[in-house]
Scaffold this motif. Structure first.
Motif, PDB file in Angstrom:
ATOM      1  N   ASP A 104       0.854  -1.188   0.000  1.00 40.23           N
ATOM      2  CA  ASP A 104       0.000   0.000   0.000  1.00 40.23           C
ATOM      3  C   ASP A 104       0.887   1.234   0.000  1.00 40.23           C
ATOM      4  O   ASP A 104       1.013   1.925   1.003  1.00 40.23           O
ATOM      5  N   LEU A 105       1.525   1.497  -1.128  1.00 36.61           N
ATOM      6  CA  LEU A 105       2.476   2.601  -1.241  1.00 36.61           C
ATOM      7  C   LEU A 105       1.743   3.938  -1.331  1.00 36.61           C
ATOM      8  O   LEU A 105       0.921   4.139  -2.220  1.00 36.61           O
ATOM      9  N   ALA A 106       2.054   4.819  -0.408  1.00 36.02           N
ATOM     10  CA  ALA A 106       1.459   6.156  -0.401  1.00 36.02           C
ATOM     11  C   ALA A 106       2.298   7.056  -1.301  1.00 36.02           C
ATOM     12  O   ALA A 106       3.012   7.942  -0.840  1.00 36.02           O
ATOM     13  N   ALA A 107       2.233   6.769  -2.589  1.00 31.83           N
ATOM     14  CA  ALA A 107       2.942   7.551  -3.604  1.00 31.83           C
ATOM     15  C   ALA A 107       2.043   7.614  -4.830  1.00 31.83           C
ATOM     16  O   ALA A 107       1.279   6.684  -5.105  1.00 31.83           O
ATOM     17  N   ALA A 108       2.162   8.705  -5.551  1.00 31.84           N
ATOM     18  CA  ALA A 108       1.331   8.887  -6.740  1.00 31.84           C
ATOM     19  C   ALA A 108       1.749   7.939  -7.853  1.00 31.84           C
ATOM     20  O   ALA A 108       2.894   7.464  -7.895  1.00 31.84           O
ATOM     21  N   ASP A 109       0.822   7.689  -8.751  1.00 31.75           N
ATOM     22  CA  ASP A 109       1.123   6.880  -9.936  1.00 31.75           C
ATOM     23  C   ASP A 109       2.300   7.499 -10.687  1.00 31.75           C
ATOM     24  O   ASP A 109       2.389   8.721 -10.823  1.00 31.75           O
ATOM     25  N   ALA A 110       3.185   6.637 -11.185  1.00 22.45           N
ATOM     26  CA  ALA A 110       4.316   7.054 -12.025  1.00 22.45           C
ATOM     27  C   ALA A 110       5.118   8.196 -11.398  1.00 22.45           C
ATOM     28  O   ALA A 110       5.521   9.125 -12.078  1.00 22.45           O
ATOM     29  N   SER A 111       5.363   8.108 -10.088  1.00 17.67           N
ATOM     30  CA  SER A 111       6.025   9.210  -9.388  1.00 17.67           C
ATOM     31  C   SER A 111       7.473   8.959  -9.011  1.00 17.67           C
ATOM     32  O   SER A 111       8.151   9.868  -8.527  1.00 17.67           O
ATOM     33  N   VAL A 112       7.967   7.736  -9.204  1.00 18.78           N
ATOM     34  CA  VAL A 112       9.362   7.442  -8.847  1.00 18.78           C
ATOM     35  C   VAL A 112      10.084   6.795 -10.026  1.00 18.78           C
ATOM     36  O   VAL A 112       9.492   6.070 -10.820  1.00 18.78           O
ATOM     37  N   GLU A 113      11.347   7.094 -10.111  1.00 17.47           N
ATOM     38  CA  GLU A 113      12.183   6.550 -11.184  1.00 17.47           C
ATOM     39  C   GLU A 113      12.678   5.144 -10.846  1.00 17.47           C
ATOM     40  O   GLU A 113      12.808   4.291 -11.714  1.00 17.47           O
ATOM     41  N   TYR A 114      12.976   4.933  -9.553  1.00 22.63           N
ATOM     42  CA  TYR A 114      13.578   3.665  -9.137  1.00 22.63           C
ATOM     43  C   TYR A 114      12.930   3.134  -7.863  1.00 22.63           C
ATOM     44  O   TYR A 114      12.520   3.899  -6.986  1.00 22.63           O
ATOM     45  N   VAL A 115      12.898   1.801  -7.759  1.00 23.28           N
ATOM     46  CA  VAL A 115      12.476   1.121  -6.531  1.00 23.28           C
ATOM     47  C   VAL A 115      13.515   0.055  -6.231  1.00 23.28           C
ATOM     48  O   VAL A 115      13.913  -0.711  -7.113  1.00 23.28           O
ATOM     49  N   PHE A 116      13.946   0.020  -4.967  1.00 23.98           N
ATOM     50  CA  PHE A 116      14.949  -0.933  -4.504  1.00 23.98           C
ATOM     51  C   PHE A 116      14.341  -1.730  -3.356  1.00 23.98           C
ATOM     52  O   PHE A 116      13.790  -1.146  -2.420  1.00 23.98           O
ATOM     53  N   PHE A 117      14.425  -3.058  -3.421  1.00 28.49           N
ATOM     54  CA  PHE A 117      13.872  -3.932  -2.384  1.00 28.49           C
ATOM     55  C   PHE A 117      14.903  -5.014  -2.133  1.00 28.49           C
ATOM     56  O   PHE A 117      14.913  -6.062  -2.766  1.00 28.49           O
ATOM     57  N   SER A 118      15.813  -4.751  -1.198  1.00 28.40           N
ATOM     58  CA  SER A 118      16.970  -5.624  -0.993  1.00 28.40           C
ATOM     59  C   SER A 118      16.722  -6.689   0.067  1.00 28.40           C
ATOM     60  O   SER A 118      15.649  -6.745   0.668  1.00 28.40           O
ATOM     61  N   ALA A 119      17.761  -7.486   0.290  1.00 23.63           N
ATOM     62  CA  ALA A 119      17.821  -8.466   1.384  1.00 23.63           C
ATOM     63  C   ALA A 119      16.658  -9.452   1.383  1.00 23.63           C
ATOM     64  O   ALA A 119      16.174  -9.847   2.424  1.00 23.63           O
ATOM     65  N   ASN A 120      16.218  -9.844   0.203  1.00 21.78           N
ATOM     66  CA  ASN A 120      15.137 -10.819   0.078  1.00 21.78           C
ATOM     67  C   ASN A 120      13.852 -10.369   0.768  1.00 21.78           C
ATOM     68  O   ASN A 120      13.008 -11.189   1.128  1.00 21.78           O
ATOM     69  N   GLY A 121      13.703  -9.067   0.935  1.00 15.14           N
ATOM     70  CA  GLY A 121      12.535  -8.531   1.623  1.00 15.14           C
ATOM     71  C   GLY A 121      11.223  -8.902   0.971  1.00 15.14           C
ATOM     72  O   GLY A 121      10.224  -9.131   1.652  1.00 15.14           O
ATOM     73  N   ILE A 122      11.236  -8.988  -0.342  1.00 15.00           N
ATOM     74  CA  ILE A 122       9.994  -9.333  -1.042  1.00 15.00           C
ATOM     75  C   ILE A 122       9.505 -10.724  -0.650  1.00 15.00           C
ATOM     76  O   ILE A 122       8.312 -11.001  -0.637  1.00 15.00           O
ATOM     77  N   ASP A 123      10.447 -11.589  -0.276  1.00 14.36           N
ATOM     78  CA  ASP A 123      10.083 -12.945   0.132  1.00 14.36           C
ATOM     79  C   ASP A 123       9.405 -12.981   1.498  1.00 14.36           C
ATOM     80  O   ASP A 123       8.808 -13.987   1.866  1.00 14.36           O
ATOM     81  N   CYS A 124       9.509 -11.890   2.248  1.00 13.53           N
ATOM     82  CA  CYS A 124       8.861 -11.815   3.565  1.00 13.53           C
ATOM     83  C   CYS A 124       7.391 -11.435   3.463  1.00 13.53           C
ATOM     84  O   CYS A 124       6.676 -11.485   4.452  1.00 13.53           O
ATOM     85  N   ILE A 125       6.947 -11.036   2.274  1.00 14.27           N
ATOM     86  CA  ILE A 125       5.540 -10.680   2.098  1.00 14.27           C
ATOM     87  C   ILE A 125       4.746 -11.953   1.859  1.00 14.27           C
ATOM     88  O   ILE A 125       5.006 -12.694   0.923  1.00 14.27           O
ATOM     89  N   SER A 126       3.779 -12.173   2.733  1.00 17.54           N
ATOM     90  CA  SER A 126       3.009 -13.403   2.680  1.00 17.54           C
ATOM     91  C   SER A 126       1.606 -13.096   3.172  1.00 17.54           C
ATOM     92  O   SER A 126       1.426 -12.192   3.989  1.00 17.54           O
ATOM     93  N   PRO A 127       0.622 -13.818   2.653  1.00 18.39           N
ATOM     94  CA  PRO A 127       0.648 -14.875   1.641  1.00 18.39           C
ATOM     95  C   PRO A 127       0.903 -14.298   0.243  1.00 18.39           C
ATOM     96  O   PRO A 127       0.959 -13.085   0.046  1.00 18.39           O
ATOM     97  N   LEU A 128       1.066 -15.192  -0.718  1.00 13.30           N
ATOM     98  CA  LEU A 128       1.448 -14.799  -2.077  1.00 13.30           C
ATOM     99  C   LEU A 128       0.561 -13.729  -2.714  1.00 13.30           C
ATOM    100  O   LEU A 128       1.088 -12.863  -3.417  1.00 13.30           O
ATOM    101  N   PRO A 129      -0.750 -13.723  -2.498  1.00 18.76           N
ATOM    102  CA  PRO A 129      -1.539 -12.629  -3.079  1.00 18.76           C
ATOM    103  C   PRO A 129      -1.089 -11.249  -2.592  1.00 18.76           C
ATOM    104  O   PRO A 129      -1.179 -10.271  -3.316  1.00 18.76           O
ATOM    105  N   ARG A 130      -0.560 -11.159  -1.364  1.00 18.62           N
ATOM    106  CA  ARG A 130      -0.028  -9.890  -0.865  1.00 18.62           C
ATOM    107  C   ARG A 130       1.243  -9.517  -1.625  1.00 18.62           C
ATOM    108  O   ARG A 130       1.489  -8.354  -1.900  1.00 18.62           O
TER     109      ARG A 130
END
Length: 152
Positions: A104-130
């Protein structure tokens, strides 16, 4: 930025992550600064516009956020663990920090040039639909031609 007084809805898995990473033991392990050599290589290769807006998702205490800021990016470090954001803010008030979920990113559509998600953080989001929701949110906030770098 999140609306004051709003409260994200966390899954039981996310609440477990929050409780785990808010401990003193986690602080001792994660209160470090610096990009790994691999991260620095990818950042320098893919994030080619210093001064561009960048979201550092799962920033913790700022291990990656602080160096990205020093490299000249307009970076916002965000995490769901309040303790991490509070301490990062105290240690580095010159950097922007936000208590926020990747789903639930509180940022406007098409508002950032880059997104960084390090340290396998994306794997901590569960369940998969999230996790799918987080990927849709990242896509939503990225500008056309923007770049998303993550580890998994």
């Amino acid at each position: 930025m999140p609306v004051p007084g709003s409260s994200p809805q966390f899954t039981p898995e996310e609440l477990t992550n929050i409780a785990t990473f808010a401990t003193d033991a986690a602080r001792a392990q994660y209160h470090l600064y610096g990009l790994t050599p691999g991260e620095e290589h990818v950042v320098r290769r893919c994030f080619t516009k210093p001064g561009a807006r960048l979201l550092d998702i799962g920033c913790g205490y700022g291990r990656t956020t602080v160096p990205l800021h020093r490299m000249g990016y307009r970076v916002v470090g965000l995490d769901i663990v309040e303790r991490m954001i509070v301490e990062a803010r105290k240690s580095h008030p010159e950097v922007a920090w936000a208590l926020m979920s990747a789903t639930d990113l509180a940022a406007a559509d098409a508002s950032v040039e880059y997104v960084f998600f390090s340290a396998n953080g994306i794997d901590c989001i569960s369940p998969l639909p999230r996790r799918d929701r987080a990927l849709r949110e990242i896509h939503r906030v990225l500008r056309p031609g923007g770049c998303f770098v993550y580890s998994a």
